[in-house]
Design an enzyme around this catalytic site. Structure first.
Site, PDB file in Angstrom:
ATOM      1  N   GLU A  70      26.482  18.855  40.326  1.00  0.00           N
ATOM      2  CA  GLU A  70      27.878  18.806  39.890  1.00  0.00           C
ATOM      3  C   GLU A  70      28.643  20.057  40.322  1.00  0.00           C
ATOM      4  O   GLU A  70      29.791  19.967  40.759  1.00  0.00           O
ATOM      5  CB  GLU A  70      27.947  18.666  38.372  1.00  0.00           C
ATOM      6  CG  GLU A  70      27.392  17.357  37.832  1.00  0.00           C
ATOM      7  CD  GLU A  70      25.910  17.416  37.566  1.00  0.00           C
ATOM      8  OE1 GLU A  70      25.383  16.498  36.897  1.00  0.00           O
ATOM      9  OE2 GLU A  70      25.243  18.355  38.042  1.00  0.00           O
ATOM     10  N   PRO A 279       9.886  20.753  45.508  1.00  0.00           N
ATOM     11  CA  PRO A 279      10.085  20.131  44.191  1.00  0.00           C
ATOM     12  C   PRO A 279      11.493  20.380  43.668  1.00  0.00           C
ATOM     13  O   PRO A 279      12.055  21.467  43.856  1.00  0.00           O
ATOM     14  CB  PRO A 279       9.026  20.781  43.310  1.00  0.00           C
ATOM     15  CG  PRO A 279       8.701  22.071  44.005  1.00  0.00           C
ATOM     16  CD  PRO A 279       8.906  21.840  45.462  1.00  0.00           C
ATOM     17  N   ARG A 280      12.045  19.389  42.997  1.00  0.00           N
ATOM     18  CA  ARG A 280      13.374  19.526  42.407  1.00  0.00           C
ATOM     19  C   ARG A 280      13.418  20.701  41.442  1.00  0.00           C
ATOM     20  O   ARG A 280      14.422  21.414  41.360  1.00  0.00           O
ATOM     21  CB  ARG A 280      13.732  18.224  41.682  1.00  0.00           C
ATOM     22  CG  ARG A 280      15.035  18.237  40.908  1.00  0.00           C
ATOM     23  CD  ARG A 280      16.227  18.304  41.818  1.00  0.00           C
ATOM     24  NE  ARG A 280      17.472  18.104  41.099  1.00  0.00           N
ATOM     25  CZ  ARG A 280      18.670  18.265  41.636  1.00  0.00           C
ATOM     26  NH1 ARG A 280      18.790  18.604  42.901  1.00  0.00           N
ATOM     27  NH2 ARG A 280      19.758  18.063  40.927  1.00  0.00           N
ATOM     28  N   GLY A 320      17.568  26.871  46.424  1.00  0.00           N
ATOM     29  CA  GLY A 320      18.668  27.013  47.376  1.00  0.00           C
ATOM     30  C   GLY A 320      18.265  27.058  48.834  1.00  0.00           C
ATOM     31  O   GLY A 320      19.043  27.548  49.656  1.00  0.00           O
ATOM     32  N   GLU A 321      17.082  26.530  49.183  1.00  0.00           N
ATOM     33  CA  GLU A 321      16.641  26.596  50.577  1.00  0.00           C
ATOM     34  C   GLU A 321      16.490  25.234  51.239  1.00  0.00           C
ATOM     35  O   GLU A 321      15.907  25.134  52.321  1.00  0.00           O
ATOM     36  CB  GLU A 321      15.323  27.367  50.677  1.00  0.00           C
ATOM     37  CG  GLU A 321      15.462  28.854  50.391  1.00  0.00           C
ATOM     38  CD  GLU A 321      14.285  29.653  50.896  1.00  0.00           C
ATOM     39  OE1 GLU A 321      14.494  30.604  51.661  1.00  0.00           O
ATOM     40  OE2 GLU A 321      13.135  29.295  50.535  1.00  0.00           O
ATOM     41  N   ASN A 345      20.970  13.194  46.632  1.00  0.00           N
ATOM     42  CA  ASN A 345      22.020  12.921  47.605  1.00  0.00           C
ATOM     43  C   ASN A 345      21.445  12.823  49.027  1.00  0.00           C
ATOM     44  O   ASN A 345      21.001  13.817  49.586  1.00  0.00           O
ATOM     45  CB  ASN A 345      23.061  14.042  47.539  1.00  0.00           C
ATOM     46  CG  ASN A 345      24.224  13.821  48.473  1.00  0.00           C
ATOM     47  OD1 ASN A 345      24.297  12.827  49.187  1.00  0.00           O
ATOM     48  ND2 ASN A 345      25.160  14.749  48.474  1.00  0.00           N
ATOM     49  N   PRO A 346      21.481  11.635  49.660  1.00  0.00           N
ATOM     50  CA  PRO A 346      20.897  11.509  51.002  1.00  0.00           C
ATOM     51  C   PRO A 346      21.754  12.113  52.104  1.00  0.00           C
ATOM     52  O   PRO A 346      21.258  12.368  53.200  1.00  0.00           O
ATOM     53  CB  PRO A 346      20.771   9.993  51.187  1.00  0.00           C
ATOM     54  CG  PRO A 346      21.843   9.408  50.327  1.00  0.00           C
ATOM     55  CD  PRO A 346      21.953  10.333  49.137  1.00  0.00           C
ATOM     56  N   LEU A 347      23.040  12.353  51.839  1.00  0.00           N
ATOM     57  CA  LEU A 347      23.903  12.882  52.890  1.00  0.00           C
ATOM     58  C   LEU A 347      23.673  14.366  53.151  1.00  0.00           C
ATOM     59  O   LEU A 347      24.109  14.883  54.181  1.00  0.00           O
ATOM     60  CB  LEU A 347      25.378  12.626  52.564  1.00  0.00           C
ATOM     61  CG  LEU A 347      25.840  11.185  52.747  1.00  0.00           C
ATOM     62  CD1 LEU A 347      27.335  11.075  52.545  1.00  0.00           C
ATOM     63  CD2 LEU A 347      25.466  10.641  54.120  1.00  0.00           C
ATOM     64  N   GLU A 348      22.995  15.069  52.250  1.00  0.00           N
ATOM     65  CA  GLU A 348      22.652  16.465  52.532  1.00  0.00           C
ATOM     66  C   GLU A 348      21.760  16.549  53.760  1.00  0.00           C
ATOM     67  O   GLU A 348      21.932  17.431  54.614  1.00  0.00           O
ATOM     68  CB  GLU A 348      21.967  17.101  51.323  1.00  0.00           C
ATOM     69  CG  GLU A 348      22.890  17.318  50.137  1.00  0.00           C
ATOM     70  CD  GLU A 348      22.208  17.983  48.964  1.00  0.00           C
ATOM     71  OE1 GLU A 348      22.923  18.501  48.083  1.00  0.00           O
ATOM     72  OE2 GLU A 348      20.959  17.983  48.911  1.00  0.00           O
TER      73      GLU A 348
END
Length: 444
Positions: A70, A279-280, A320-321, A345-348
């Protein structure tokens, strides 16, 4: 003022105010426990009580996004608003330390002097009042699904226009709110602007009281490409060499073992394969190393390790990597989609030229995931065997990989104009700029 919902709304909201007020003395102990687990910043706990205001002069817009996704969605919107309103300052609040860290890393340097970050106050009447009276925002923007009754009520009582943007509401959440229809009408009717991600979201919001909810699309699809510092990128490329790389990005529990099985199947076809698992929740890294030990050749990025010739699975357990790893991978499984989480998000990945693989669970991004599959920009997989087959074909067939990334790039480009459109609607909620009407606009 909140829309009138009558006593049917007033009683539950009054009960919520009473419960949160009575429970407030216990919250410092709860926050201290979270701080010990690394989920709160011990030096900034006062912000959770609404303290620490440092309001700048001039108009101020408050934007709130709960977590990393977000808050990242807020960045292109802030950039668009900053171009339109050179006099505008921004207060960005988040609920997690990770989101605060990512914001600090990705905020454009030229914009940083106009932006302050705080952790959002807990939804306690006194905390909300202290926060709003200290900052005195001219308008507020809540991102996605952050519906906090005390904060919303306190802002409305002070005449602060509130927008809900990038809004999403699952069928399950809509049913929950539907059990309190008067409360829902009062809260959702308080928004001056509601911009939903999909028409399904907009319809649910309209049914609950947001009469003018509109489907404008998803800000997450407008984000800038994820960054990757050149020194780290060069070092990783040197360490990996010509090895094919499969990335599992933002994985959730239950997916890592499936990825490891797919890796084992693929090794027969691609002996030099390196599988990177990000991992998330990076704190899972050490436990994952133990869980996947049988795969052999495990290395952890959090321990400063690089993927060597004997590394089979590289655990990218850092924050953040992902921009780094997407640039290195020849194919990427989007995490949260092999288990019933709903997908990331697949567009990343698409923005960085990395072919996309999706599991069956993509309800968080249904429209864009289905569009990518239909356009040949992504492949569906439903388990280790299908993942190994799809990844193998992409990693060994350059023409197929190229056609997927080209199709994905076209879809990503379509989402680029949304921040400007949304910025125009939000600007209408703010006090007029002293420069409006003189034709002056800052450089883009």
């Amino acid at each position: 003022m909140l829309p009138d919902g009558g006593w049917r709304a007033g009683l539950p909201l009054a009960a919520w105010r009473a419960v949160t007020t009575l429970g407030a003395p216990l919250l410092p102990f709860w926050l201290a426990g979270r701080a010990r687990r690394g989920k709160e910043d011990p030096a900034r706990l006062r912000e959770r009580r609404g303290e620490g205001a440092a309001r700048p002069p001039g108009p101020l817009l408050w934007l709130h996004g709960a977590s990393v996704g977000e808050s990242q969605s807020a960045l292109p919107l802030v950039e668009a608003l900053a171009r339109v309103r050179p006099d505008l300052h921004f207060l960005l609040t988040t609920g997690t330390r990770t989101a605060a860290q990512v914001l600090a890393e990705r905020l454009p340097p030229g914009l940083a002097p106009r932006v302050q970050h705080r952790f959002v106050p807990l939804d306690v009447p006194a905390h909300a009042a202290r926060f709003l009276d200290g900052w005195r925002p001219d308008a507020a923007v809540l991102i996605e699904s952050e519906i906090w009754p005390n904060l919303i009520g306190a802002a409305a009582a002070r005449g602060v226009p509130i927008a809900l943007v990038n809004a999403r509401l699952s069928a399950r959440s809509a049913r929950g709110w539907g059990r309190l229809p008067a409360v829902a009408r009062r809260l959702f009717g308080a928004f001056a602007l509601v911009a939903a991600q999909t028409e399904e979201d907009a319809a649910r919001l309209r049914a609950l009281g947001a009469a003018d909810a509109r489907a404008w699309g998803n800000l997450k699809f407008s984000a800038r490409p994820l960054p990757a510092p050149e020194p780290e990128l060069a070092a990783m490329r040197a360490a990996i060499g010509a090895r094919p790389v499969l990335l599992a990005a933002s994985t959730h529990p239950g997916e890592d073992a499936q990825v490891a099985k797919a890796h084992g199947r693929l090794r027969a076809r691609l002996p030099g394969l390196l599988t990177v698992i990000a991992p998330r929740h990076p704190e899972r890294g050490p436990a994952l190393a133990r869980e996947l030990a049988e795969a052999g050749g495990i290395a952890l990025r959090s321990a400063g390790e690089m993927p060597g010739p004997g590394t089979a699975i590289y655990l990218a357990d850092t924050i953040g990597e992902l921009g780094l790893h997407y640039r290195l991978a020849g194919a990427a499984l989007i995490g949260g989609s092999l288990v019933p989480h709903g997908g990331q998000n697949p567009l990343e990945a698409a923005r960085l030229g990395c072919p996309v693989l999706l599991g069956p669970h993509t309800q968080n991004f249904t429209a864009i995931a289905d569009r990518m599959v239909e356009a040949g920009a992504a492949l569906r997989v439903d388990g280790p065997e299908a993942l190994a087959e799809a990844a193998g074909s992409v990693l060994t067939e350059p023409d197929r990989a190229r056609s997927m990334t080209e199709a994905a790039a076209r879809i990503a480009a379509d989402a680029g104009a949304l921040p400007e459109r949304m910025a125009g609607a939000i600007e209408a909620l703010l006090p007029a700029s002293p420069h409006q009407g003189d034709g002056a606009r800052p450089a883009a």
